[in-house]
Design a protein around this motif. Structure first.
Motif, PDB file in Angstrom:
ATOM      1  N   ASP A   1       0.838  -1.193   0.000  1.00 37.91           N
ATOM      2  CA  ASP A   1       0.000   0.000   0.000  1.00 37.91           C
ATOM      3  C   ASP A   1       0.874   1.245   0.000  1.00 37.91           C
ATOM      4  O   ASP A   1       2.086   1.197   0.237  1.00 37.91           O
ATOM      5  CB  ASP A   1      -0.951   0.013   1.197  1.00 37.91           C
ATOM      6  N   SER A   2       0.227   2.374  -0.276  1.00 32.30           N
ATOM      7  CA  SER A   2       0.913   3.657  -0.278  1.00 32.30           C
ATOM      8  C   SER A   2      -0.096   4.753   0.008  1.00 32.30           C
ATOM      9  O   SER A   2      -1.300   4.592  -0.221  1.00 32.30           O
ATOM     10  CB  SER A   2       1.621   3.912  -1.616  1.00 32.30           C
TER      11      SER A   2
ATOM     12  N   PRO B   1      -4.686  -2.863  -0.817  1.00 31.48           N
ATOM     13  CA  PRO B   1      -5.528  -4.039  -1.095  1.00 31.48           C
ATOM     14  C   PRO B   1      -6.841  -3.955  -0.339  1.00 31.48           C
ATOM     15  O   PRO B   1      -6.881  -3.506   0.810  1.00 31.48           O
ATOM     16  CB  PRO B   1      -4.669  -5.213  -0.598  1.00 31.48           C
ATOM     17  N   GLU B   2      -7.938  -4.349  -0.965  1.00 30.80           N
ATOM     18  CA  GLU B   2      -9.246  -4.372  -0.325  1.00 30.80           C
ATOM     19  C   GLU B   2      -9.452  -5.791   0.213  1.00 30.80           C
ATOM     20  O   GLU B   2      -9.866  -6.694  -0.512  1.00 30.80           O
ATOM     21  CB  GLU B   2     -10.340  -4.018  -1.332  1.00 30.80           C
ATOM     22  N   ILE B   3      -9.149  -5.983   1.506  1.00 33.77           N
ATOM     23  CA  ILE B   3      -9.195  -7.312   2.120  1.00 33.77           C
ATOM     24  C   ILE B   3     -10.448  -7.485   2.969  1.00 33.77           C
ATOM     25  O   ILE B   3     -10.989  -8.579   3.084  1.00 33.77           O
ATOM     26  CB  ILE B   3      -7.927  -7.553   2.962  1.00 33.77           C
ATOM     27  N   GLY B   4     -10.923  -6.402   3.583  1.00 32.91           N
ATOM     28  CA  GLY B   4     -12.049  -6.516   4.505  1.00 32.91           C
ATOM     29  C   GLY B   4     -13.305  -7.088   3.869  1.00 32.91           C
ATOM     30  O   GLY B   4     -14.031  -7.858   4.492  1.00 32.91           O
ATOM     31  N   ILE B   5     -13.578  -6.755   2.598  1.00 33.92           N
ATOM     32  CA  ILE B   5     -14.790  -7.224   1.923  1.00 33.92           C
ATOM     33  C   ILE B   5     -14.453  -8.290   0.890  1.00 33.92           C
ATOM     34  O   ILE B   5     -15.130  -9.318   0.803  1.00 33.92           O
ATOM     35  CB  ILE B   5     -15.516  -6.052   1.235  1.00 33.92           C
TER      36      ILE B   5
ATOM     37  N   VAL C   1      -8.165  -7.645  -5.428  1.00 30.68           N
ATOM     38  CA  VAL C   1      -8.859  -6.363  -5.573  1.00 30.68           C
ATOM     39  C   VAL C   1      -8.106  -5.318  -4.759  1.00 30.68           C
ATOM     40  O   VAL C   1      -7.848  -5.508  -3.560  1.00 30.68           O
ATOM     41  CB  VAL C   1     -10.318  -6.445  -5.096  1.00 30.68           C
ATOM     42  N   ASN C   2      -7.745  -4.207  -5.391  1.00 31.92           N
ATOM     43  CA  ASN C   2      -7.064  -3.095  -4.737  1.00 31.92           C
ATOM     44  C   ASN C   2      -7.825  -1.811  -5.041  1.00 31.92           C
ATOM     45  O   ASN C   2      -8.428  -1.679  -6.101  1.00 31.92           O
ATOM     46  CB  ASN C   2      -5.627  -2.980  -5.237  1.00 31.92           C
ATOM     47  N   LEU C   3      -7.798  -0.889  -4.107  1.00 30.04           N
ATOM     48  CA  LEU C   3      -8.545   0.359  -4.253  1.00 30.04           C
ATOM     49  C   LEU C   3      -7.591   1.539  -4.369  1.00 30.04           C
ATOM     50  O   LEU C   3      -6.706   1.724  -3.528  1.00 30.04           O
ATOM     51  CB  LEU C   3      -9.474   0.585  -3.057  1.00 30.04           C
ATOM     52  N   SER C   4      -7.794   2.328  -5.429  1.00 29.04           N
ATOM     53  CA  SER C   4      -7.082   3.579  -5.611  1.00 29.04           C
ATOM     54  C   SER C   4      -8.057   4.710  -5.290  1.00 29.04           C
ATOM     55  O   SER C   4      -9.082   4.862  -5.954  1.00 29.04           O
ATOM     56  CB  SER C   4      -6.558   3.703  -7.047  1.00 29.04           C
TER      57      SER C   4
ATOM     58  N   ARG D   1     -11.184   3.929  -7.677  1.00 35.99           N
ATOM     59  CA  ARG D   1     -11.001   2.996  -8.804  1.00 35.99           C
ATOM     60  C   ARG D   1     -10.513   1.650  -8.290  1.00 35.99           C
ATOM     61  O   ARG D   1      -9.465   1.573  -7.651  1.00 35.99           O
ATOM     62  CB  ARG D   1      -9.969   3.539  -9.802  1.00 35.99           C
ATOM     63  N   PRO D   2     -11.234   0.564  -8.521  1.00 41.21           N
ATOM     64  CA  PRO D   2     -10.714  -0.773  -8.198  1.00 41.21           C
ATOM     65  C   PRO D   2      -9.672  -1.194  -9.233  1.00 41.21           C
ATOM     66  O   PRO D   2      -9.854  -1.000 -10.440  1.00 41.21           O
ATOM     67  CB  PRO D   2     -11.961  -1.668  -8.271  1.00 41.21           C
ATOM     68  N   LEU D   3      -8.582  -1.761  -8.762  1.00 40.57           N
ATOM     69  CA  LEU D   3      -7.494  -2.219  -9.623  1.00 40.57           C
ATOM     70  C   LEU D   3      -7.176  -3.671  -9.312  1.00 40.57           C
ATOM     71  O   LEU D   3      -7.362  -4.137  -8.183  1.00 40.57           O
ATOM     72  CB  LEU D   3      -6.232  -1.367  -9.409  1.00 40.57           C
ATOM     73  N   ASN D   4      -6.689  -4.398 -10.320  1.00 40.46           N
ATOM     74  CA  ASN D   4      -6.200  -5.739 -10.049  1.00 40.46           C
ATOM     75  C   ASN D   4      -4.740  -5.659  -9.619  1.00 40.46           C
ATOM     76  O   ASN D   4      -4.157  -4.577  -9.494  1.00 40.46           O
ATOM     77  CB  ASN D   4      -6.389  -6.653 -11.261  1.00 40.46           C
TER      78      ASN D   4
END
Length: 320
Positions: free
Chosen positions: A71-72, A99-103, A119-122, A150-153
């Motif tokens: 993350d950053s 990274p979107e880990i909670g959901i 799934v990662n969130l920008s 924006r969701p990113l892979n």
């Protein structure tokens, strides 16, 4: 590797803090988030620059950059001086990637941990904060911000659905946009034998454009601590709910540190609403060790089926 330096610019003094580490051990055990072949992707650290008098009128500039393996976060804040009886204005620009880990995380090791689901969130936000002058026990902050999510892979490409075909955004497009009005109130009461903290956050999505998200979301945290001789008894109750439009990443996740301990982040469940209760008793054993006994419980208040993700990944279900 760390460094701290003060630079004199006219009558002002600029504080610069740098702290970076090249994490080789973690790179051998895990695949880092994106650009694994780039040596810079293995850097972990932070950079902070503070200017207390940017234009000669006590304007404060704060620039910080934090980077981890996965993350950053980049933050630029500018605060204008005002009288103490008036709210302090801060203009804030922030960009984060995580990274979107909670959901969308995948529970592993018997739900004790949550792995990445790809799934990662920008997040990009631009707005203004108003910090009200604190009273003896109450303080509050009001903010209005434009947010672009924006969701990113894991390759950094835009995606609108997860690996199971469930949507990642509320709009159905590769991104969500919203204007959010947020009010946060804090209450603190302390003495030599106990303390009580209460925090309430209310967010309202403003319908500037028809395709932007409209919602109302609130969250509260109440904690009480009591000293019992050398021991400390701590109880905590938290919860929240959201009505209106909702993207999956806005749901409340249950599990992990600060929630139901012993489970990975979001491994217990997720929902439009949640309620989590924590209690613990801590006792110092010596100058270096402390023993803690705790009990946590959480519920999605039968709202887990309202989150558009694969509910089979979670332990809670509205049919239970």
């Amino acid at each position: 590797m760390g460094a701290q330096r003060s630079i004199h610019a006219g009558k002002a003094k600029i504080d610069v803090n740098v702290d970076f580490t090249h994490n080789l051990c973690a790179s051998l055990m895990h695949n880092t988030f994106r650009n694994a072949g780039n040596p810079l992707s293995l850097l972990i650290g932070s950079l902070c620059i503070k200017h207390p008098n940017l234009f000669g009128g006590s304007e404060k500039l704060h620039v910080s950059c934090d980077k981890g393996l996965y993350d950053s976060n980049v933050l630029v804040a500018f605060r204008r001086p005002r009288e103490e009886c008036l709210a302090h204005q801060s203009f804030v620009v922030q960009h984060s990637l995580s990274p979107e880990i909670g959901i969308h995380g995948i529970p592993i090791k018997n739900f004790s941990q949550s792995g990445s689901g790809g799934v990662n969130l920008s997040r990009l936000s631009v707005g203004m904060d108003l910090n009200e002058p604190a009273s003896s026990k109450w303080s509050s902050t009001t903010s209005i911000k434009f947010e672009h999510v924006r969701p990113l892979n894991d390759d950094g490409r835009n995606i609108s659905r997860d690996c199971d075909g469930f949507p990642l955004t509320c709009s159905g497009s590769p991104h969500d946009s919203m204007v959010v009005l947020k009010q946060e109130s804090r209450y603190t009461k302390e003495n030599n034998h106990s303390f009580f903290h209460f925090n309430l956050q209310i967010e309202q999505g403003i319908p500037v454009l028809s395709k932007w998200i409209i919602f109302n979301r609130f969250k509260f945290v109440a904690s009480k601590g009591i000293k019992l001789g050398p021991a400390l008894l701590l109880t905590r109750l938290s919860g929240g709910s959201i009505v209106g439009d909702m993207a999956p990443y806005q749901a409340f996740s249950i599990g992990g540190i600060g929630s139901v301990r012993g489970y990975g982040e979001g491994a217990v469940g997720s929902g439009r609403s949640c309620l989590v209760a924590n209690s613990e008793l801590s006792l110092p054993l010596n100058n270096m060790l402390e023993g803690v006994a705790f009990m946590d419980c959480g519920t999605d208040l039968r709202s887990g089926c309202l989150v558009p993700v694969d509910i089979q990944k979670h332990m809670l279900d509205c049919n239970i």
